[in-house]
Design an enzyme around this catalytic site. Structure first.
Site, short mmCIF file in Angstrom:
data_model
loop_
_atom_site.label_atom_id
_atom_site.label_comp_id
_atom_site.label_asym_id
_atom_site.label_seq_id
_atom_site.Cartn_x
_atom_site.Cartn_y
_atom_site.Cartn_z
N SER A 163 123.36 109.36 26.47
CA SER A 163 122.72 107.98 26.88
C SER A 163 123.69 106.97 26.39
CB SER A 163 121.38 107.80 26.53
OG SER A 163 121.21 106.61 26.70
N TYR A 180 115.57 108.70 19.42
CA TYR A 180 116.18 108.78 20.62
C TYR A 180 117.63 108.27 20.57
CZ TYR A 180 117.38 108.72 25.65
OH TYR A 180 117.85 108.79 26.75
N1 LIG Z 1 116.75 107.21 33.37
C1 LIG Z 1 117.21 106.80 32.58
O1 LIG Z 1 117.52 105.48 32.52
C2 LIG Z 1 118.33 107.41 31.21
C3 LIG Z 1 119.28 106.72 30.64
C4 LIG Z 1 120.10 107.38 29.83
C5 LIG Z 1 119.81 108.66 29.59
N2 LIG Z 1 118.86 109.34 30.48
C6 LIG Z 1 118.80 110.89 30.05
O2 LIG Z 1 118.87 111.59 31.27
C7 LIG Z 1 118.01 112.93 31.20
C8 LIG Z 1 117.08 113.02 32.40
O3 LIG Z 1 116.20 111.94 31.96
P1 LIG Z 1 115.28 111.18 33.42
O4 LIG Z 1 115.60 109.65 33.21
O5 LIG Z 1 115.85 111.96 34.56
O6 LIG Z 1 113.88 111.49 32.89
P2 LIG Z 1 112.67 112.12 33.87
O7 LIG Z 1 112.60 111.68 35.16
O8 LIG Z 1 111.54 111.78 32.86
O9 LIG Z 1 112.87 113.62 33.77
C9 LIG Z 1 113.05 114.42 32.50
C10 LIG Z 1 113.19 115.99 33.00
O10 LIG Z 1 113.28 116.76 31.81
C11 LIG Z 1 112.00 117.63 31.72
N3 LIG Z 1 111.78 118.25 30.50
C12 LIG Z 1 111.19 117.37 29.65
N4 LIG Z 1 110.75 118.00 28.28
C13 LIG Z 1 111.35 119.47 28.69
C14 LIG Z 1 111.49 120.47 28.08
N5 LIG Z 1 111.05 120.53 26.74
N6 LIG Z 1 112.12 121.56 28.41
C15 LIG Z 1 112.65 121.58 29.59
N7 LIG Z 1 112.56 120.45 30.32
C16 LIG Z 1 112.15 119.22 30.02
C17 LIG Z 1 110.95 117.09 32.63
O11 LIG Z 1 110.34 118.31 33.44
P3 LIG Z 1 109.12 118.71 32.77
O12 LIG Z 1 108.11 117.73 32.29
O13 LIG Z 1 108.31 119.69 33.70
O14 LIG Z 1 109.60 119.67 31.60
C18 LIG Z 1 112.04 116.32 33.63
O15 LIG Z 1 112.48 117.53 34.72
C19 LIG Z 1 117.57 112.80 29.53
O16 LIG Z 1 118.29 113.51 28.75
C20 LIG Z 1 117.47 111.12 29.29
O17 LIG Z 1 117.66 111.15 27.76
C21 LIG Z 1 118.21 108.90 31.27
#
Ligand SMILES: NC(=O)c1ccc[n+]([C@@H]2O[C@H](COP(=O)([O-])OP(=O)(O)OC[C@H]3O[C@@H](n4cnc5c(N)ncnc54)[C@H](OP(=O)(O)O)[C@@H]3O)[C@@H](O)[C@H]2O)c1
Length: 286
Positions: A163, A180
């Site tokens: 991130s 985080y």
């Molecule tokens: N969206 C943003 O603005 C943003 C910005 C920077 C970085 N990121 C990074 O991008 C990545 C994905 O995030 P996202 O924004 O796409 O969030 P999201 O839509 O909330 O998706 C998170 C995913 O991770 C899974 N997950 C959560 N805990 C888990 C665990 N213990 N084991 C396996 N799977 C798990 C969730 O499914 P379940 O609940 O079924 O486990 C879901 O598939 C993360 O690493 C986040 O830090 C996101």
């Protein structure tokens, strides 16, 4: 003329026939990336997250995409990436379908927002366990499958979803994301270490650093940080991230085009990170 001749340009950005695993692939950025890998020619894309129903429904959606290569498919394997037993379960289930893995997107992540003075120990642990220890375990446990077909000429790829919060300062104040932000800085540096360790084994390791993309994880923080419109307005590119922005970088890193990129950190934020430090000449009265 020789300088102008590229080796098979039409296949440069293809991942034809490759086998990919996406943790946190059931929704959000992981699902965007999985969709891109399938559409770029991957033969198998394993979708993993904790909830079986979410993985199954993501796989159903992916397998209904038009124009996939014959036989290409997404496969659901629920697992908890925060625990070693969960990661080992994932590897053993993947191994029932394939003798190797070409692309690992270590994308599952969690966040926590709370003021500094009340920031709970349990939240810090939860975030570090999934975002750092879980990523290390996932890469280590998948290494034998990643190495199977890997060579320096045609390397396997590990892509870590970090991130911009790991490059600059995350959110501070009421919704402070201290654990985080630290976890993402840690996992970026872990990626650099593993790039050097695994490069000679024919595996590249790179980190992608998204800025704000509307997803289940970020929507709450977006609202509390002034809303999507004002965050977009402060971005040099005047918008938030879109699925194609993740898709493009992931396919690039996973394809032949990205074969010599190793230990890199790619921000996908429209330049917002740099705008944060912009000196406002008017208000500074310089
Ligand atoms: N969206 C943003 O603005 C943003 C910005 C920077 C970085 N990121 C990074 O991008 C990545 C994905 O995030 P996202 O924004 O796409 O969030 P999201 O839509 O909330 O998706 C998170 C995913 O991770 C899974 N997950 C959560 N805990 C888990 C665990 N213990 N084991 C396996 N799977 C798990 C969730 O499914 P379940 O609940 O079924 O486990 C879901 O598939 C993360 O690493 C986040 O830090 C996101």
């Amino acid at each position: 003329m020789a300088d102008a001749q590229l080796n098979d340009f039409p296949s440069l950005f293809s991942v034809k026939g490759k086998v990919a695993v996406v943790t946190g692939g059931s929704r959000g950025l992981g699902l965007n990336a999985a969709s891109a890998l399938l559409q770029a020619g991957a033969s198998k894309v394993f979708i993993s997250s904790r909830k079986a129903s979410a993985c199954d429904s993501a796989v159903k959606t992916l397998n209904a995409l038009p124009g996939l290569a014959p036989g290409a498919k997404a496969i659901s394997i629920p697992a908890d990436a925060a625990t070693l037993s969960g990661v080992q379960h994932l590897v053993s289930e993947v191994a029932k379908h394939t003798d190797h893995v070409d692309i690992l997107l270590a994308n599952a992540g969690a966040t926590w927002g709370a003021p500094f003075d009340e920031h709970p120990d349990s939240a810090f642990t939860k975030v570090m366990d999934l975002n750092v220890r879980g990523v290390f375990n996932t890469i280590r446990e998948f290494a034998p499958l990643l190495q199977k077909k890997a060579s320096v000429e045609d390397p396997s790829r590990v892509i870590i979803t970090a991130s911009v919060a790991g490059l600059g300062i995350g959110t501070i104040g009421k919704q402070g994301t201290y654990g985080y932000s630290a976890s993402k800085a840690a996992v970026i540096h872990l990626g650099r270490n593993l790039a050097v360790e695994l490069g000679p084994r024919g595996i590249t390791v790179n980190s992608i650093c998204p800025g704000f993309f509307p997803t289940k994880m970020s929507n709450g923080l977006l609202d509390m940080s002034g809303g999507k419109e004002s965050i977009a307005a402060a971005n040099p590119m005047k918008r938030l991230g879109r699925p194609e922005d993740i898709a493009g970088v992931v396919v690039y890193l996973a394809s032949r085009a990205g074969a010599h990129v190793n230990g890199a950190t790619i921000a996908i934020d429209g330049g917002a990170m740099w705008a944060k430090g912009q000196l406002n000449v008017e208000s500074a009265k310089l």
